[in-house]
Design an enzyme around this catalytic site. Structure first.
Site, PDB file in Angstrom:
ATOM      1  N   ARG A  19       0.769  -1.067  -0.045  1.00 38.82           N
ATOM      2  CA  ARG A  19       0.276   0.063   0.077  1.00 38.82           C
ATOM      3  C   ARG A  19       0.859   1.496   0.054  1.00 38.82           C
ATOM      4  NH1 ARG A  19      -3.656  -2.046   4.843  1.00 38.82           N
ATOM      5  NH2 ARG A  19      -1.858  -3.433   4.907  1.00 38.82           N
ATOM      6  N   GLN A  80      12.871 -14.612   5.890  1.00 40.05           N
ATOM      7  CA  GLN A  80      11.723 -15.414   5.353  1.00 40.05           C
ATOM      8  C   GLN A  80      11.191 -15.117   3.782  1.00 40.05           C
ATOM      9  OE1 GLN A  80       8.063 -13.400   6.263  1.00 40.05           O
ATOM     10  NE2 GLN A  80       6.920 -15.173   6.332  1.00 40.05           N
ATOM     11  N   ASN A 177      -6.512  -5.421  17.978  1.00 34.68           N
ATOM     12  CA  ASN A 177      -5.038  -6.127  18.144  1.00 34.68           C
ATOM     13  C   ASN A 177      -3.835  -5.302  17.663  1.00 34.68           C
ATOM     14  OD1 ASN A 177      -2.785  -8.080  18.666  1.00 34.68           O
ATOM     15  ND2 ASN A 177      -3.112  -8.880  16.781  1.00 34.68           N
ATOM     16  N   ASN A 386      36.209  42.822   9.143  1.00 40.00           N
ATOM     17  CA  ASN A 386      34.873  43.316   8.554  1.00 40.00           C
ATOM     18  C   ASN A 386      35.113  42.921   6.998  1.00 40.00           C
ATOM     19  OD1 ASN A 386      32.984  45.006   7.161  1.00 40.00           O
ATOM     20  ND2 ASN A 386      32.852  45.907   9.375  1.00 40.00           N
TER      21      ASN A 386
END
Ligand code: UD1
Ligand code: CA
Length: 474
Positions: A19, A80, A177, A386
């Protein structure tokens, strides 16, 4: 928590995050300058985890590179290969921790707002009640998208029902949950092998461990702890990413205010977690403080400033709309408005850098001033110097960078160019409009511009001629 009650943490981050519609893995999207996944990992360490394992899959090389760079060996990864559900992900994570005991905390990689306090409270509950599974729960007026908490007539949690598997009655449940669990190691090892993909997505659901724990009541059962939803929202799309970043920014802003920092509007600042600010600093609206920025006491940062890896010492002042990167600002110095301090700008105390002045790799000594329109790159500027309006350090010949040195007390007239490498000696004076190509000795006056000639009446004659030409064309 005592040392005997050590725990390990699993962070599940193998999913793609469809998404987000992004080529970047979801968990690498940044919130306040840090990848999403670093938030739950840091919360786990802060809560006292002895080991953190991240389960990765989608974009694994990029995700593991980030983890390596941030945490080195403190974080282990487990791959995984196929995303078969959160239960399968947790089972993969276990392979990186074959011998752990005690409790296993499990959080999802998109839980950027989770706090160490929430994790610690959950683990303390699990241990106190010897629960097989303890979980946080929360409620929202509309819990669409989340798994719902199903309780029995005694208000005990019996299972979690995923959105897609909910009956209309279950879908009406407002208790959801958040996906933060503490699971006893012995229970986990055994129960994780019993998960079945009997659900709408055909996946192994980690949430089914809750039902298994509730059924095996003698084993300790399920304990639950109600928690503030504000810390528990996940991130599934870019809108939620933006909302969570805003939530985090507000949390950080409030922490600074509690420590004595004034924020003109806490909802309109972005202060990254790594930034340190002392009490009695004042931060205006639309200010971004990033990276390793340090702000001392008495500093004020006015509207629209962006400071990156920058140290600002006591009493210094940033006027509106300045950008500073990798720089150091000495005490009581005054920067801006509209100044740009690029990397390596090191200002001593009482320095003034004014509007449309850019510095880079330049040191400026105490009390020196460059108040208007200048480029000061690769400079060594002494004390009490300066620098006039329109001064340019010509530091680059297309191949190499060279240094311009302005010794103490020197004065650079407006619209001068200093062609580096070049040195202007102590108390020397460079006349307005001079191109300095040779060193100027101490106390000398350098002047290098064409002498002015005035031609009486010539402007009027020129105008008459141009007018006549224009008339002739008509
Ligand atoms: C999950 C919970 C849901 C809970 C919600 C809270 C399950 C089945 N459902 O749903 O009860 O309300 O989180 O935000 O656990 N992941 C893997 N491998 C996978 C699948 C997922 O590592 O095979 C990781 C994802 O990267 C993600 C996390 O697990 O960080 C959660 O997965 P996600 O698909 O976002 O679960 P939700 O549908 O939000
Ligand atoms: Ca999610």
């Amino acid at each position: 928590m005592s040392a005997a009650e050590e725990f390990v943490a699993l962070v599940l981050a193998a999913g793609q995050g469809k998404r987000m519609r992004s080529s970047l893995p979801k968990v690498l999207h940044p919130l306040l300058g840090r990848p999403m996944l670093s938030y739950p990992v840091d919360a786990a360490f802060d809560a006292g985890a002895s080991q953190v394992v991240c389960v990765i899959g989608h974009g694994a090389p990029q995700v593991s590179e980030m983890l390596n760079a941030r945490y080195g060996e403190r974080v282990l990864t487990a791959i995984q290969a196929e995303q078969r559900g959160t239960g399968d992900a947790a089972r993969c994570g276990q392979t990186a921790l074959p011998n752990f005991s005690g409790y296993l905390a499990i959080v999802y990689g998109d839980s950027a707002l989770i706090t160490s306090r929430a994790l610690r409270s959950l683990l303390e509950l699990a241990q106190r009640e010897s629960a097989a599974v303890a979980l946080l729960t929360s409620t929202l007026p509309d819990a669409t998208g989340y798994g719902r908490i199903i309780r029995d007539s005694n208000r005990r949690v019996v299972r979690i029902q995923e959105q897609r598997d909910c009956s209309p009655e279950e879908a009406a449940i407002t208790e959801f949950n958040p996906g933060v669990y503490a699971i006893r190691a012995s229970f986990f090892r055994e129960a994780i092998t019993r998960l079945k993909p009997n659900n709408a997505q055909g996946e192994l659901y980690l949430t089914d461990l809750v039902a298994l724990a509730a059924q095996g009541g003698k084993d300790g059962g399920v304990a639950d702890l109600a928690w503030d939803a504000a810390e528990l929202h996940g991130i599934n799309d870019r809108a939620e990413l933006a909302e969570r970043e805003r939530d985090l920014a507000l949390r950080i802003a409030r922490e600074h205010m509690q420590r004595g920092v004034s924020l003109r509007d806490p909802a309109r600042v972005r202060i990254e977690p790594s930034v340190r600010i002392e009490a009695d600093a004042v931060i205006g609206v639309d200010v971004e403080l990033r990276g390793s920025t340090r702000i001392a006491s008495g500093v004020s940062i006015d509207v629209g400033c962006v400071l990156i890896d920058t140290e600002v010492q006591e009493g210094a002042q940033f006027l509106p709309y300045c950008v500073a990167t990798h720089s150091r600002i000495g005490p009581n110095s005054r920067i801006g408005p509209f100044a740009h301090l690029r990397p390596g700008s090191e200002l001593a105390r009482d320095v003034h850098i004014g509007n449309f002045v850019e510095t880079k790799q330049t040191r400026v000594g105490e009390g020196s001033k460059a108040n208007h329109l200048a480029y000061l790159g690769n400079g060594e500027i002494g004390r009490g110097v300066n620098v006039g309006a329109g001064t340019i350090f010509c530091n680059y010949d297309g191949y190499n960078k060279f240094t311009t040195t302005l010794e103490d007390g020197s004065f650079i007239g407006s619209d001068s160019q200093l062609v580096a490498p070049v040195t202007v000696g102590k108390n020397a004076y460079v006349g307005t409009g001079t191109t300095v190509t040779q060193d100027v000795p101490e106390d000398a006056l350098a002047i290098g511009r064409a002498r002015q000639v005035n031609k009486p009446g010539l402007a009027a004659r020129l105008r008459a001629k141009l007018r006549a030409q224009k008339e002739a064309k008509k």
